[in-house]
Write an enzyme that holds these catalytic residues in place. Sequence first.
Site, mmCIF file in Angstrom:
data_model
loop_
_atom_site.group_PDB
_atom_site.id
_atom_site.type_symbol
_atom_site.label_atom_id
_atom_site.label_comp_id
_atom_site.label_asym_id
_atom_site.label_seq_id
_atom_site.Cartn_x
_atom_site.Cartn_y
_atom_site.Cartn_z
ATOM 1 N N ASP A 39 0.815 -1.366 -0.067
ATOM 2 C CA ASP A 39 -0.057 -0.019 0.044
ATOM 3 C C ASP A 39 0.757 1.317 -0.106
ATOM 4 O OD1 ASP A 39 -1.430 -1.950 0.775
ATOM 5 O OD2 ASP A 39 -2.014 -1.094 2.622
ATOM 6 N N TRP A 300 -4.007 -8.529 -4.003
ATOM 7 C CA TRP A 300 -3.593 -9.447 -3.152
ATOM 8 C C TRP A 300 -3.523 -10.751 -3.356
ATOM 9 C CZ3 TRP A 300 -0.296 -9.083 0.513
ATOM 10 C CH2 TRP A 300 -0.092 -7.962 1.422
HETATM 11 C C1 FRU Z 1 -3.799 -3.528 2.855
HETATM 12 C C2 FRU Z 1 -3.454 -3.935 3.820
HETATM 13 C C3 FRU Z 1 -3.648 -2.973 5.092
HETATM 14 C C4 FRU Z 1 -2.473 -3.250 6.021
HETATM 15 C C5 FRU Z 1 -1.582 -3.507 5.228
HETATM 16 C C6 FRU Z 1 -0.537 -4.387 5.789
HETATM 17 O O1 FRU Z 1 -3.164 -4.121 1.729
HETATM 18 O O2 FRU Z 1 -3.714 -5.372 4.405
HETATM 19 O O3 FRU Z 1 -4.827 -3.147 5.507
HETATM 20 O O4 FRU Z 1 -2.297 -2.060 6.934
HETATM 21 O O5 FRU Z 1 -1.886 -4.103 3.998
HETATM 22 O O6 FRU Z 1 0.860 -4.409 4.825
#
Ligand code: FRU
Length: 488
Positions: A39, A300
Amino acid sequence: MLSVLLSRAREYEAERLSNVSPSLLPRFHVTGGVGWLNDPNGFSLYKGEYHLFFQYYPYDTHWNDMHWGHVKSRDFIRWERLPCAMAPDMDYDCKGCFSGSAIELPDGRHLLMYTGVGKTDEGGEIQTQCLAFGDGTDYEKYEGNPVIGADMLPEGGSPVHFRDPKIWRSDGCYYAVAGNLHSDGNGAVLMFKSGDALKWQFLGEIASSGNRFGRMWECPDLFRLDGKDVLIVSPQEVKGDDMNFLYGNTTLCLIGNLRDDSSLDREYEQTIDYGLDFYAPQTVVTADGRRVMIAWMQYWNSVEVRPAEELPFFGQMTLPRELRVQNGRLIQTPVRELEAYRGERIGFAGVKIGEKTSFPGINGRCLDFTVKVRPAGEEFSRFTVNVAEGSGFVTAVSFDSKENTVIVDRSKSGFPEDIMNRKAFPVRGCGGEITLRIILDRYSMEIFVNGGEQAASFVLFAPEEAGDISFEAQGIAEADIESYRLEI
Ligand code: FRU
């Protein structure tokens, strides 16, 4: 004082980066350079420059203990790499410095707000919201962390899934939204307020998935744009019910009006990006007042679908996009700063396209081109642009004028084991006409339909030699093509 973990990360990335050839990286899309990136975090204007942090694990191209990587830019196109900003070096974030945001404080400091993932006495995990203060390069975690903990959750809110605070300042107060999972299985966005950014109070649950849009809602962002309140979220485990909403992790934009800072009256719901690679978007306001969004150009569910040859990095950001709300829809266009990097214009107007054909000068993998298509006769039913073509590779973008859909086929785009390799999405019917703007940057393709009514992002891993571009139609189409090589 730098912690052992942060010094180690900084030394490691500096050494590895000095050995990474720029020819292996996208030219203007942000990556970690080495290691893993997810992110976008802390996308903010600080002392006249755009800072972008990201979820980062420098040591490996797979997700692991989250650090914050860091880059900055004056124009969203050329990015300067800065040393790793945070490592998971405190008790309350020892399992990761998860996603968050940043703002410039009135006293000139840069404030980061993020989720610390800590351990409970029973060996479980707990997520709380934490702060760090810095000068644009070095950041100190606040001694009063965490500033928002489980005690502020509404009844039923999970302290294990409580993350990704997005902070902003308005009328001298600070506000933040964060994602949360409710015990009834719904994802929710919670809103908080503070007078000093240190002591916070809970305002309310402004929106929830209502058993429709997935479960946990990650990475919310809330802003006012063109007379509407816009909430963007990234829901997990969506059961996509039609071509509009993808299965799995997706992104959602809710447009409406915020009532008393505690509840969003929704008027419109929309998928933000229709491609296979787009998640966790976050926005910033530019110096001249534009709302610009960037996202992780990845999904993801397909992070294990990788190119045949491992690259030094995994994970890219999208090109930043300018946002507008028009007739209840979010409109996205590439940041106008990109236009400063356009080389010579190559244009063809009113060309008839049937059998597969290509045009001199329109090729390569770092390109910004637009094709406007209209039917030339009743037989016309489909128009296709093939990009990243050659040596057995091709990525096909087709417009089906009878079904009013765009179909992207990336089954030959350089992923040996890509099983999710086709994406179709509905577009507005315009009597067989469509405009597609396509931006290529070595390992990606972003499509903007009809002036930004829809966007669709895709990662591609065909080798760079696969640089041909061709056009074809079923029936005859007439097209205007305008292309610029990007010189970055
Ligand atoms: C979203 C996420 C967030 C979290 C981060 C962990 O892609 O799952 O909710 O903070 O990635 O890397």
